[in-house]
Design a protein around this motif. Structure first.
Motif, PDB file in Angstrom:
ATOM      1  N   ALA A 169       5.408 -28.015 -12.598  1.00 52.25           N
ATOM      2  CA  ALA A 169       6.202 -28.608 -13.668  1.00 52.25           C
ATOM      3  C   ALA A 169       6.161 -30.132 -13.647  1.00 52.25           C
ATOM      4  O   ALA A 169       6.145 -30.777 -14.709  1.00 52.25           O
ATOM      5  N   SER A 170       6.130 -30.733 -12.463  1.00 56.48           N
ATOM      6  CA  SER A 170       6.130 -32.197 -12.384  1.00 56.48           C
ATOM      7  C   SER A 170       4.819 -32.772 -12.925  1.00 56.48           C
ATOM      8  O   SER A 170       4.817 -33.818 -13.586  1.00 56.48           O
ATOM      9  N   GLN A 171       3.704 -32.103 -12.644  1.00 57.06           N
ATOM     10  CA  GLN A 171       2.420 -32.554 -13.182  1.00 57.06           C
ATOM     11  C   GLN A 171       2.405 -32.459 -14.707  1.00 57.06           C
ATOM     12  O   GLN A 171       1.945 -33.382 -15.397  1.00 57.06           O
ATOM     13  N   ASP A 173       4.945 -32.529 -16.692  1.00 51.44           N
ATOM     14  CA  ASP A 173       5.836 -33.550 -17.242  1.00 51.44           C
ATOM     15  C   ASP A 173       5.150 -34.907 -17.295  1.00 51.44           C
ATOM     16  O   ASP A 173       5.297 -35.646 -18.273  1.00 51.44           O
ATOM     17  N   ARG A 174       4.382 -35.248 -16.260  1.00 51.20           N
ATOM     18  CA  ARG A 174       3.650 -36.526 -16.255  1.00 51.20           C
ATOM     19  C   ARG A 174       2.605 -36.555 -17.361  1.00 51.20           C
ATOM     20  O   ARG A 174       2.422 -37.574 -18.033  1.00 51.20           O
ATOM     21  N   VAL A 176       2.592 -34.885 -20.230  1.00 52.70           N
ATOM     22  CA  VAL A 176       3.200 -34.903 -21.560  1.00 52.70           C
ATOM     23  C   VAL A 176       4.026 -36.169 -21.797  1.00 52.70           C
ATOM     24  O   VAL A 176       4.320 -36.520 -22.939  1.00 52.70           O
ATOM     25  N   SER A 177       4.355 -36.886 -20.744  1.00 50.11           N
ATOM     26  CA  SER A 177       5.202 -38.079 -20.891  1.00 50.11           C
ATOM     27  C   SER A 177       4.588 -39.132 -21.805  1.00 50.11           C
ATOM     28  O   SER A 177       5.311 -39.993 -22.324  1.00 50.11           O
ATOM     29  N   GLU A 180       6.328 -39.721 -25.154  1.00 54.80           N
ATOM     30  CA  GLU A 180       7.726 -40.157 -25.210  1.00 54.80           C
ATOM     31  C   GLU A 180       7.966 -41.397 -26.070  1.00 54.80           C
ATOM     32  O   GLU A 180       8.922 -41.421 -26.861  1.00 54.80           O
ATOM     33  N   LYS A 268       6.130 -25.662 -23.582  1.00 60.37           N
ATOM     34  CA  LYS A 268       7.535 -25.722 -23.181  1.00 60.37           C
ATOM     35  C   LYS A 268       7.984 -27.168 -22.976  1.00 60.37           C
ATOM     36  O   LYS A 268       9.086 -27.557 -23.387  1.00 60.37           O
ATOM     37  N   THR A 269       7.137 -27.977 -22.360  1.00 55.78           N
ATOM     38  CA  THR A 269       7.501 -29.366 -22.086  1.00 55.78           C
ATOM     39  C   THR A 269       7.530 -30.190 -23.361  1.00 55.78           C
ATOM     40  O   THR A 269       8.417 -31.032 -23.558  1.00 55.78           O
ATOM     41  N   GLN A 272      10.693 -29.360 -25.146  1.00 57.47           N
ATOM     42  CA  GLN A 272      11.836 -29.981 -24.478  1.00 57.47           C
ATOM     43  C   GLN A 272      11.945 -31.458 -24.837  1.00 57.47           C
ATOM     44  O   GLN A 272      13.031 -31.973 -25.124  1.00 57.47           O
ATOM     45  N   LYS A 273      10.805 -32.154 -24.863  1.00 58.85           N
ATOM     46  CA  LYS A 273      10.829 -33.594 -25.164  1.00 58.85           C
ATOM     47  C   LYS A 273      11.154 -33.852 -26.635  1.00 58.85           C
ATOM     48  O   LYS A 273      11.710 -34.905 -26.978  1.00 58.85           O
TER      49      LYS A 273
END
Length: 300
Positions: A169-171, A173-174, A176-177, A180, A268-269, A272-273
């Protein structure tokens, strides 16, 4: 007319009736154009073999040399050092002249197709957020009655799967960030934009999976307009991860389970964003946008 979309994962071709604005024949094959692209910045020999085999098969059903044909290709060919050479071979062999389009043009054509599909399916096409998670890039569009703005981002299901031996999940998130800052410009998203639309292989496959529809019997008409909750993606992730590879292949297609699992995490990410718990799935995308745009500008 014939419309072709050569993506980083899939080759999609359709014959399109400009009078009815509907597909009359479809062809899709997984070619994984972007496989190993991050290693040497070139389309790999194995990907070229899959692509040419798929085009040969398609040529048995479509008369590329004698029917009006409009063809585009996207992120993998934008990046590949040998793109021009491959596209020249395709034109010589099959008579298809592919245009390498920008991410911005890709987003514009996809949104054109999605708006047409939303209207056809009885949804409001004037206010939405759209994300198109491809094999090598992801396009996001914010549209309301006063403006439409799109961005293309350099991540997709093939490139993500290729870069990471195991994905957490952390990868994700990075990865898809990068969306932002663009999302921040459109806050508060949920109150400004009525609905979230998802297109491309991951959401359509999950929608089919939820209905018990396997890859060989995929029916776009049954998928268009389907509503998926983020929990539906989570359930599909758990079930596909636990399935024996042979059973999973029946739902995802050959050699697609790993990229589909990565795609689900990316979806999913992204959701969420963007702040949405549900999305409307639309099968129509770039291929249909190419057709509609050329119907609009020609006498075909």
């Amino acid at each position: 007319m014939i419309a072709c979309d050569l993506g980083s994962n899939t080759l999609r071709i359709a014959r399109f009736d400009c009078q009815t604005r509907r597909r009359t024949a479809c062809f899709e094959r997984i070619v994984r154009t972007a496989k190993d692209l991050h290693v040497n910045r070139a389309i790999a020999p194995e990907s070229q073999e899959r692509l040419f085999a798929a085009l040969h098969e398609a040529s048995l059903h479509f008369d590329f040399r004698n029917e009006p044909c409009f063809a585009v290709t996207t992120q993998a060919m934008r990046m590949a050092s040998n793109a021009r050479e491959i596209l020249s071979r395709i034109e010589t062999t099959f008579g298809i002249c592919f245009e390498i389009i920008s991410g911005e043009k890709e987003a514009a054509l996809t949104s054109l197709a999605v708006e047409h599909a939303l209207t056809r399916e009885g949804f409001d096409a004037s206010c939405y957020v759209l994300f198109d998670l491809g094999g090598g890039s992801t396009e996001i569009t914010f549209c309301n009655t006063t403006s439409k703005e799109s961005r293309s981002f350099p991540f997709g299901i093939v490139t993500t799967t290729e870069r990471y031996a195991s994905i957490d999940a952390s990868q994700i998130d990075r990865i898809v960030s990068v969306i932002e800052p663009f999302v921040e410009q459109h806050q508060p998203v949920v109150s400004r934009y009525r609905q979230l639309i998802a297109t491309a292989g991951t959401p359509t496959t999950v929608a089919a999976f939820k209905q018990g529809m396997d890859y060989a019997h995929y029916d776009a008409n049954a998928i268009n307009g389907t509503s998926l909750h983020v929990n539906d993606f989570e359930e599909a992730f758990v079930r596909l991860s636990r399935m024996p590879i042979e059973e999973a292949t029946r739902f995802t297609g050959t050699n697609r389970r790993d990229s589909m699992i990565a795609g689900i995490l990316l979806v999913k990410t992204i959701m969420q964003k963007l702040g949405f718990a549900t999305c409307i799935v639309i099968d129509d995308s770039l291929r249909e946008g190419v057709a509609i745009a050329n119907c609009n500008t020609s006498s075909i």
